[in-house]
Scaffold this motif. Structure first.
Motif, PDB file in Angstrom:
ATOM      1  N   GLU A 128       0.846  -1.192   0.000  1.00 43.97           N
ATOM      2  CA  GLU A 128       0.000   0.000   0.000  1.00 43.97           C
ATOM      3  C   GLU A 128       0.882   1.243   0.000  1.00 43.97           C
ATOM      4  O   GLU A 128       1.874   1.310   0.728  1.00 43.97           O
ATOM      5  N   THR A 165       1.090   5.253   0.708  1.00 41.50           N
ATOM      6  CA  THR A 165       0.471   6.363   1.442  1.00 41.50           C
ATOM      7  C   THR A 165       1.386   7.576   1.385  1.00 41.50           C
ATOM      8  O   THR A 165       2.607   7.443   1.240  1.00 41.50           O
ATOM      9  N   TRP A 166       0.787   8.756   1.510  1.00 43.41           N
ATOM     10  CA  TRP A 166       1.568   9.982   1.480  1.00 43.41           C
ATOM     11  C   TRP A 166       0.924  11.003   2.411  1.00 43.41           C
ATOM     12  O   TRP A 166      -0.269  10.926   2.722  1.00 43.41           O
ATOM     13  N   LYS A 167       1.746  11.950   2.859  1.00 41.60           N
ATOM     14  CA  LYS A 167       1.267  13.018   3.740  1.00 41.60           C
ATOM     15  C   LYS A 167       2.122  14.252   3.515  1.00 41.60           C
ATOM     16  O   LYS A 167       3.341  14.149   3.368  1.00 41.60           O
ATOM     17  N   GLY A 197      -3.103  14.483   2.879  1.00 48.42           N
ATOM     18  CA  GLY A 197      -2.548  13.151   2.676  1.00 48.42           C
ATOM     19  C   GLY A 197      -3.596  12.097   2.449  1.00 48.42           C
ATOM     20  O   GLY A 197      -4.803  12.328   2.627  1.00 48.42           O
ATOM     21  N   SER A 198      -3.138  10.921   2.063  1.00 44.06           N
ATOM     22  CA  SER A 198      -4.042   9.810   1.787  1.00 44.06           C
ATOM     23  C   SER A 198      -4.673   9.295   3.072  1.00 44.06           C
ATOM     24  O   SER A 198      -5.830   8.884   3.079  1.00 44.06           O
ATOM     25  N   GLU A 199      -3.949   9.317   4.186  1.00 42.11           N
ATOM     26  CA  GLU A 199      -4.504   8.846   5.449  1.00 42.11           C
ATOM     27  C   GLU A 199      -5.662   9.734   5.899  1.00 42.11           C
ATOM     28  O   GLU A 199      -6.669   9.269   6.400  1.00 42.11           O
TER      29      GLU A 199
END
Length: 319
Positions: free
Chosen positions: A73, A75-77, A86-88
């Motif tokens: 997976e 993810t970025w922030k 971000g994706s979270e």
């Protein structure tokens, strides 16, 4: 009166000095404040075990970003002062909205109204007489016979039409095949002539003394810039191997190029018998804009480089 004008000019001068000071401060921040970065990677032979993290920050973490690949997976922030993207964050917001929507649906009482079905109208089969059925069957038989005759005629006519169409299509294919051969041969000849002309032009361009000095200066500034941008810490411990031992040897040759720079922090173990990838990687360092500005400044004031730039533009227009 002169005193008032002097006070106004003094205030304007102070404002201009403050604006100029702010601009100089911003320029110094952009040039000298470093961009910090860090890369961490860990792999244990399978795709599920791959763990890669990258993060960077600038100006006391007022601007920051991070990217990670873990458990297949991505993810970025990112953060700008106090605002976080971000994706979270998007996933958590979507989960919250879904949860609230479900709660609202369960709060509402279901209202189901029974609909009255209309009475079915029954067709009495006895109302259809035997005579009517016979007439319908006769009409169907006559229509079938007429359709068979027309189909036979159309089949005979269509057979000769198809043969004629196939012959025409075959002739067109043969014709286009020979035309394509002729066109391809002419195109190859034109390309060979063009390459020979370009080869002479490029050879004369590279052998020019001014251009050789310019290339040497470009090489010198590029290596100096790479030296400034060299990571502060570089650590690689890996055990790798490909199915083909030839590819393993090629990868080992590439890694041997960087071995003189980080010999003590580089541990490589090639495996020429099986396919494997295990190890860990750590890279961190700083990037300052002033280094790129120094290189650009030196190249700009070099007359050989300026001459090379103008000659490259003129040669591009000719070619």
């Amino acid at each position: 009166m002169l005193h008032i004008i002097g006070m106004i000019l003094k205030i304007i001068g102070i404002i201009l000095a403050v604006i100029l000071g702010i601009l100089v401060l911003l320029i110094c921040i952009v040039l000298f404040v470093p961009l910090k970065y860090e890369i961490k990677a860990k792999f244990e032979g399978t795709l599920d075990s791959v763990n890669v993290k990258f993060r960077c920050s600038w100006l006391l973490h007022l601007l920051a970003a991070s990217f990670s690949f873990e458990d297949r997976e991505f993810t970025w922030k990112a953060r700008v002062v106090h605002k976080v993207f971000g994706s979270e964050e998007t996933v958590s917001k979507a989960e919250e909205t879904l949860k609230t929507d479900v709660e609202e649906v369960y709060k509402k009482e279901p209202e189901v109204k029974k609909a009255k079905l209309p009475k079915e109208t029954r067709i009495d089969e006895s109302a259809v007489t035997i005579q009517e059925r016979r007439i319908e069957a006769a009409e169907d038989e006559s229509e079938e016979k007429a359709g068979e005759k027309t189909e036979e005629k159309t089949e005979k006519e269509g057979f000769w039409v198809r043969i004629e169409g196939k012959c025409k299509a075959l002739w067109n294919k043969i014709k286009t095949f020979f035309e394509n051969i002729k066109y391809t041969f002419g195109k190859i000849c034109d390309k060979i002539k063009l390459l020979l002309e370009k080869k002479e032009i490029i050879a004369a361009f590279v052998e020019d003394e001014v251009h050789r000095l310019a290339f040497a200066r470009l090489k010198k500034e590029a290596f100096r810039l790479l030296k400034f941008l060299r990571p502060k810490k570089f650590m690689l411990r890996t055990r790798f191997g490909f199915e083909d031992p030839y590819h393993t040897g090629q990868a080992l040759a590439v890694l041997s190029v960087i071995y003189p720079f980080w010999g003590g922090q580089l541990s490589v173990e090639p495996d020429f018998e099986k396919r494997i990838l295990e190890g860990e990687l750590l890279i961190n360092g700083k990037i300052r804009t002033v280094y790129a500005l120094i290189a650009a400044w030196n190249l700009f004031w070099d007359k050989n480089v300026r001459k090379l730039y103008t000659d490259v533009k003129s040669m591009g227009n000719k070619v």
